[in-house]
Write a protein that holds these residues in place. Structure first.
Motif, PDB file in Angstrom:
ATOM      1  N   ASP A 129       6.853   8.134  10.817  1.00 32.30           N
ATOM      2  CA  ASP A 129       7.902   7.128  10.997  1.00 32.30           C
ATOM      3  C   ASP A 129       7.679   5.926  10.086  1.00 32.30           C
ATOM      4  OD1 ASP A 129       9.167   8.704  12.850  1.00 32.30           O
ATOM      5  OD2 ASP A 129       8.425   7.602  14.600  1.00 32.30           O
ATOM      6  N   LEU A 130       6.427   5.520   9.901  1.00 30.93           N
ATOM      7  CA  LEU A 130       6.116   4.422   8.977  1.00 30.93           C
ATOM      8  C   LEU A 130       6.487   4.801   7.549  1.00 30.93           C
ATOM      9  CD1 LEU A 130       2.645   2.965  10.010  1.00 30.93           C
ATOM     10  CD2 LEU A 130       4.800   1.743   9.843  1.00 30.93           C
ATOM     11  N   LEU A 131       6.173   6.025   7.179  1.00 29.57           N
ATOM     12  CA  LEU A 131       6.481   6.511   5.838  1.00 29.57           C
ATOM     13  C   LEU A 131       7.982   6.442   5.573  1.00 29.57           C
ATOM     14  CD1 LEU A 131       4.019   8.213   4.298  1.00 29.57           C
ATOM     15  CD2 LEU A 131       5.902   9.785   4.064  1.00 29.57           C
ATOM     16  N   LYS A 132       8.773   6.873   6.554  1.00 27.83           N
ATOM     17  CA  LYS A 132      10.228   6.835   6.408  1.00 27.83           C
ATOM     18  C   LYS A 132      10.748   5.406   6.379  1.00 27.83           C
ATOM     19  CE  LYS A 132      10.812  11.186   8.827  1.00 27.83           C
ATOM     20  NZ  LYS A 132      11.122  11.772  10.124  1.00 27.83           N
ATOM     21  N   GLU A 133      10.260   4.585   7.310  1.00 26.57           N
ATOM     22  CA  GLU A 133      10.771   3.217   7.431  1.00 26.57           C
ATOM     23  C   GLU A 133      10.405   2.353   6.226  1.00 26.57           C
ATOM     24  OE1 GLU A 133      10.833   1.303  11.343  1.00 26.57           O
ATOM     25  OE2 GLU A 133       9.705  -0.316  10.387  1.00 26.57           O
ATOM     26  N   TYR A 181       4.213  -7.090   7.154  1.00 30.58           N
ATOM     27  CA  TYR A 181       5.141  -6.016   7.521  1.00 30.58           C
ATOM     28  C   TYR A 181       5.603  -6.214   8.960  1.00 30.58           C
ATOM     29  CZ  TYR A 181       6.795  -1.435   8.926  1.00 30.58           C
ATOM     30  OH  TYR A 181       7.550  -0.416   9.427  1.00 30.58           O
ATOM     31  N   THR A 182       6.911  -6.145   9.170  1.00 28.12           N
ATOM     32  CA  THR A 182       7.491  -6.233  10.507  1.00 28.12           C
ATOM     33  C   THR A 182       8.166  -4.899  10.814  1.00 28.12           C
ATOM     34  OG1 THR A 182       7.882  -8.596  10.231  1.00 28.12           O
ATOM     35  CG2 THR A 182       9.081  -7.481  11.999  1.00 28.12           C
ATOM     36  N   PRO A 183       7.625  -4.154  11.773  1.00 34.55           N
ATOM     37  CA  PRO A 183       8.220  -2.863  12.103  1.00 34.55           C
ATOM     38  C   PRO A 183       9.555  -3.019  12.819  1.00 34.55           C
ATOM     39  CG  PRO A 183       6.390  -3.338  13.559  1.00 34.55           C
ATOM     40  CD  PRO A 183       6.444  -4.446  12.562  1.00 34.55           C
ATOM     41  N   SER A 184      10.351  -1.985  12.765  1.00 35.75           N
ATOM     42  CA  SER A 184      11.654  -1.993  13.430  1.00 35.75           C
ATOM     43  C   SER A 184      11.473  -2.025  14.945  1.00 35.75           C
ATOM     44  CB  SER A 184      12.457  -0.757  13.039  1.00 35.75           C
ATOM     45  OG  SER A 184      11.839   0.404  13.566  1.00 35.75           O
ATOM     46  N   MET A 238       0.853  -1.180   0.000  1.00 37.10           N
ATOM     47  CA  MET A 238       0.000   0.000   0.000  1.00 37.10           C
ATOM     48  C   MET A 238       0.891   1.233   0.000  1.00 37.10           C
ATOM     49  SD  MET A 238      -3.182  -0.848   2.434  1.00 37.10           S
ATOM     50  CE  MET A 238      -4.320   0.133   1.493  1.00 37.10           C
ATOM     51  N   LYS A 239       0.664   2.098  -0.951  1.00 35.86           N
ATOM     52  CA  LYS A 239       1.406   3.353  -0.993  1.00 35.86           C
ATOM     53  C   LYS A 239       0.820   4.258   0.077  1.00 35.86           C
ATOM     54  CE  LYS A 239       2.644   7.147  -4.070  1.00 35.86           C
ATOM     55  NZ  LYS A 239       3.823   7.451  -3.400  1.00 35.86           N
ATOM     56  N   ILE A 240       1.663   4.692   0.983  1.00 30.86           N
ATOM     57  CA  ILE A 240       1.191   5.591   2.032  1.00 30.86           C
ATOM     58  C   ILE A 240       1.779   6.968   1.785  1.00 30.86           C
ATOM     59  CG2 ILE A 240       0.792   3.798   3.744  1.00 30.86           C
ATOM     60  CD1 ILE A 240       3.449   4.441   5.002  1.00 30.86           C
ATOM     61  N   SER A 241       0.970   7.969   2.017  1.00 35.16           N
ATOM     62  CA  SER A 241       1.445   9.331   1.801  1.00 35.16           C
ATOM     63  C   SER A 241       0.864  10.231   2.892  1.00 35.16           C
ATOM     64  CB  SER A 241       1.061   9.804   0.394  1.00 35.16           C
ATOM     65  OG  SER A 241      -0.337   9.740   0.227  1.00 35.16           O
ATOM     66  N   VAL A 242       0.415  11.383   2.530  1.00 32.70           N
ATOM     67  CA  VAL A 242      -0.061  12.366   3.491  1.00 32.70           C
ATOM     68  C   VAL A 242      -1.417  11.929   4.048  1.00 32.70           C
ATOM     69  CG1 VAL A 242      -0.708  14.786   3.763  1.00 32.70           C
ATOM     70  CG2 VAL A 242       1.195  14.168   2.289  1.00 32.70           C
ATOM     71  N   LEU A 300       3.968   0.216   2.168  1.00 31.53           N
ATOM     72  CA  LEU A 300       3.809  -0.654   3.317  1.00 31.53           C
ATOM     73  C   LEU A 300       3.285  -2.000   2.855  1.00 31.53           C
ATOM     74  CD1 LEU A 300       4.044  -0.490   6.407  1.00 31.53           C
ATOM     75  CD2 LEU A 300       1.675   0.229   6.461  1.00 31.53           C
ATOM     76  N   SER A 301       3.997  -3.079   3.168  1.00 33.98           N
ATOM     77  CA  SER A 301       3.550  -4.418   2.818  1.00 33.98           C
ATOM     78  C   SER A 301       2.222  -4.672   3.507  1.00 33.98           C
ATOM     79  CB  SER A 301       4.580  -5.450   3.270  1.00 33.98           C
ATOM     80  OG  SER A 301       4.059  -6.750   3.148  1.00 33.98           O
TER      81      SER A 301
END
Length: 156
Positions: free
Chosen positions: A56-60, A70-73, A35-39, A65-66
């Protein structure tokens, strides 16, 4: 002062034009969706904590976003109190909705909703489902839950 107002209006108008969150195929076998995440949309009020998580999700995730695995840091997991269950990471929070919010639509997408009143609800969803959550109709505000830090008096 006029320059600050003009710059603010310009930034606001630019941010309003980026609302689309498409699902894009990716990976070697084209079975993984991103999924493309933006503003964030301007139709929902977001808590500062939610906005920080989104940024932070956008940067990571570099903007994609899978949607399933998705596995966050570690930093994201600790900072936003993500819950781990069944090999997946979940986020919890609160929704302020309009009275005609369709709880069943959210639950069909895998987002768990508990209603307290007609307009106050709590939610739990996979971290990768946040783009789906913010596109649900009839949500007016989203707040993330936080863990409680007790500040007990020091013993002398």
């Amino acid at each position: 002062m006029k320059k600050i107002i003009l710059i603010s209006i310009l930034l606001y108008s630019i941010s309003c034009s980026f609302r689309h969150i498409p699902i894009m195929p990716g990976g070697k076998n084209n079975k993984i969706e991103y999924m493309k995440i933006s503003v964030l949309p301007d139709t929902i009020r977001f808590s500062n904590n939610f906005r920080m998580l989104w940024d932070d999700l956008l940067k990571e995730a570099n903007g994609y976003l899978s949607s399933k695995d998705y596995t966050p840091s570690e930093q994201l997991r600790e900072k936003y109190n993500l819950k781990y269950s069944d090999g997946k990471y979940y986020i919890k929070g609160y929704l302020h909705t309009r009275p005609y919010f369709d709880k069943n639509k959210a639950e069909r997408q895998g987002i768990s909703i508990v209603s307290y009143t007609d307009t106050l609800k709590s939610f739990s969803c996979l971290i990768s489902q946040l783009p789906e959550l913010i596109t649900l109709p009839d949500i007016s505000a989203i707040e993330l839950s936080k863990s409680i830090n007790l500040r007990l008096p020091k013993k002398y």
